[in-house]
Design a protein around this motif. Structure first.
Motif, short mmCIF file in Angstrom:
data_model
loop_
_atom_site.label_atom_id
_atom_site.label_comp_id
_atom_site.label_asym_id
_atom_site.label_seq_id
_atom_site.Cartn_x
_atom_site.Cartn_y
_atom_site.Cartn_z
N GLY A 9 21.40 -22.18 -45.29
CA GLY A 9 21.95 -23.16 -44.37
C GLY A 9 22.12 -22.66 -42.95
N ALA A 10 21.95 -21.35 -42.72
CA ALA A 10 22.10 -20.78 -41.37
C ALA A 10 20.75 -20.76 -40.67
N LEU A 11 20.77 -20.95 -39.36
CA LEU A 11 19.55 -20.93 -38.56
C LEU A 11 19.36 -19.54 -37.95
N TYR A 12 18.14 -19.05 -38.00
CA TYR A 12 17.83 -17.74 -37.47
C TYR A 12 16.64 -17.87 -36.51
N GLU A 13 16.62 -17.00 -35.54
CA GLU A 13 15.51 -16.94 -34.60
C GLU A 13 14.88 -15.55 -34.63
N VAL A 57 11.22 -6.66 -23.85
CA VAL A 57 10.12 -7.62 -23.77
C VAL A 57 10.33 -8.77 -24.75
N LEU A 58 10.68 -8.44 -25.98
CA LEU A 58 10.88 -9.47 -27.01
C LEU A 58 12.01 -10.43 -26.62
N ARG A 59 13.06 -9.88 -26.01
CA ARG A 59 14.18 -10.74 -25.60
C ARG A 59 13.80 -11.68 -24.47
N SER A 60 12.74 -11.33 -23.72
CA SER A 60 12.32 -12.18 -22.60
C SER A 60 11.54 -13.40 -23.06
N PHE A 61 11.12 -13.45 -24.31
CA PHE A 61 10.36 -14.58 -24.84
C PHE A 61 11.34 -15.68 -25.27
N THR A 62 11.79 -16.46 -24.33
CA THR A 62 12.77 -17.50 -24.61
C THR A 62 12.18 -18.89 -24.35
N PRO A 63 12.67 -19.91 -25.03
CA PRO A 63 12.20 -21.28 -24.76
C PRO A 63 12.41 -21.69 -23.30
N ALA A 64 13.52 -21.24 -22.70
CA ALA A 64 13.78 -21.60 -21.31
C ALA A 64 12.71 -21.02 -20.40
N ALA A 66 9.67 -20.23 -21.26
CA ALA A 66 8.40 -20.87 -21.58
C ALA A 66 8.24 -22.21 -20.85
N ALA A 67 9.35 -22.83 -20.49
CA ALA A 67 9.29 -24.13 -19.82
C ALA A 67 9.06 -24.01 -18.31
N LEU A 68 9.13 -22.79 -17.77
CA LEU A 68 8.97 -22.61 -16.34
C LEU A 68 7.50 -22.48 -15.95
N PRO A 69 7.15 -22.79 -14.70
CA PRO A 69 5.76 -22.61 -14.24
C PRO A 69 5.34 -21.15 -14.36
N GLY A 70 4.08 -20.95 -14.67
CA GLY A 70 3.55 -19.60 -14.80
C GLY A 70 3.94 -18.89 -16.08
N ALA A 71 4.43 -19.64 -17.06
CA ALA A 71 4.91 -19.01 -18.30
C ALA A 71 3.79 -18.27 -19.03
N ALA A 72 2.59 -18.85 -19.07
CA ALA A 72 1.48 -18.21 -19.81
C ALA A 72 1.16 -16.84 -19.21
N ALA A 73 1.05 -16.78 -17.89
CA ALA A 73 0.75 -15.51 -17.24
C ALA A 73 1.89 -14.51 -17.44
N TYR A 74 3.12 -15.00 -17.38
CA TYR A 74 4.29 -14.14 -17.55
C TYR A 74 4.31 -13.51 -18.95
N PHE A 75 4.10 -14.35 -19.98
CA PHE A 75 4.14 -13.84 -21.35
C PHE A 75 2.96 -12.91 -21.64
N HIS A 76 1.80 -13.20 -21.02
CA HIS A 76 0.65 -12.33 -21.20
C HIS A 76 0.96 -10.94 -20.65
N ALA A 77 1.56 -10.90 -19.46
CA ALA A 77 1.93 -9.61 -18.85
C ALA A 77 2.95 -8.88 -19.72
N LYS A 78 3.90 -9.61 -20.27
CA LYS A 78 4.92 -9.00 -21.11
C LYS A 78 4.32 -8.45 -22.41
N ALA A 79 3.32 -9.15 -22.96
CA ALA A 79 2.66 -8.66 -24.17
C ALA A 79 1.94 -7.35 -23.90
N LEU A 80 1.33 -7.24 -22.71
CA LEU A 80 0.69 -5.98 -22.32
C LEU A 80 1.73 -4.87 -22.14
#
Length: 206
Positions: A9-13, A57-64, A66-80
Motif C-alpha cells: 500500500g506504500a508508494l515508492y520511487e 546525478v540520480l537525485r537530479s532526475f525529477t519530474p519537475a 523533466a518538465a522544463l525546457p532543455g530537459a532532454a539535453a540536461y538528462f543526457h549530460a547527466k547520464a554521461l
C-alpha cells in the motif's frame, strides 16, 4: 542489485539509468581510452557504495526538471556524468600478482609505448597478445591496481606533456602522436587530466 523491504500500500520511487551497448561504443569512439573498462566497472559495481557524484546525478532526475525546457539535453549530460563517475571510481584492492600476470602487463605496456600514436584499446592489445580482454584487465588490476584504460591514458598524457614541453609541435600533431584522431578529443581528455587545455599547459610550462 539493491534489496529492500517494501510495505503493502506504500508508494515508492526509484531512478535508474540504462546504457545500451551502442551508447558505450559511441563513448569509446568519442573518447579513446577513457571508457575501455566501463563494462567491468558495471559488473563489479556495488550500489551500496555508489560514488557521491552518481547519487547526485540520480537525485537530479525529477519530474519537475523533466518538465522544463532543455530537459532532454540536461538528462543526457547527466547520464554521461554518471558513467564518467563510475569509470573513474577506484576498484577494490588489487590481489597479489602472479609472475604470468606481471609478464603480461609488461608486454602490454611495451605495446602501448611502442605504438602510442595508434588508437589502441584494451580489446586490441589483448588480441595482439592472444589473451581475452577480461584476462588482460584482471592482470592489470593485480599488478598495477588499476585498469588497462587508466594505464593507457596515463601513458598518452605523459607523452603529450613531453611533446608539449619540447615546444614547436602544433597541438593537432601532438594529439595524433599520442593516439587522438581529433584535437577536440585530445583537448578534453587533457583538460580532465590536468584541469587545463594543452595550449595553456604549454604556456605555463615554458
Amino acid at each position: 542489485m539493491t534489496r529492500c523491504a517494501l510495505q503493502a500500500g506504500a508508494l515508492y520511487e526509484s531512478t535508474s539509468i540504462t546504457y545500451t551497448p551502442e551508447c558505450l561504443d559511441r563513448l569509446r569512439k568519442a573518447f579513446p581510452g577513457d571508457f575501455d573498462d566501463v563494462d567491468e566497472a558495471m559488473r563489479s559495481f556495488d550500489p551500496a557504495s555508489a560514488p557521491a557524484e552518481m547519487l547526485s546525478v540520480l537525485r537530479s532526475f525529477t519530474p519537475a526538471r523533466a518538465a522544463l525546457p532543455g530537459a532532454a539535453a540536461y538528462f543526457h549530460a547527466k547520464a554521461l556524468e554518471a558513467i564518467a563517475a563510475l569509470s573513474m571510481r577506484p576498484g577494490p584492492a588489487a590481489p597479489k600478482a602472479r609472475r604470468e600476470d606481471r609478464e603480461l602487463v609488461e608486454q602490454a605496456e611495451a605495446v602501448m609505448s611502442a605504438r602510442l600514436s595508434e588508437r589502441l584499446t584494451a580489446e586490441s592489445i589483448a588480441g595482439e597478445l592472444f589473451v581475452s580482454r577480461s584476462r588482460l584487465c584482471e592482470a592489470f588490476r593485480r599488478v598495477r591496481g588499476s585498469g588497462v584504460a587508466e594505464t593507457l591514458r596515463k601513458e598518452r598524457m605523459d607523452a603529450a606533456c613531453r611533446l608539449l614541453s619540447a615546444g614547436g609541435a602544433h597541438i593537432a600533431d601532438v594529439a595524433r602522436a599520442v593516439g587522438y584522431a581529433r584535437s577536440s578529443s585530445f583537448d578534453e581528455a587533457f583538460r580532465r587530466e590536468f584541469g587545463c587545455f594543452p595550449a595553456q599547459w604549454r604556456q605555463d610550462a615554458v
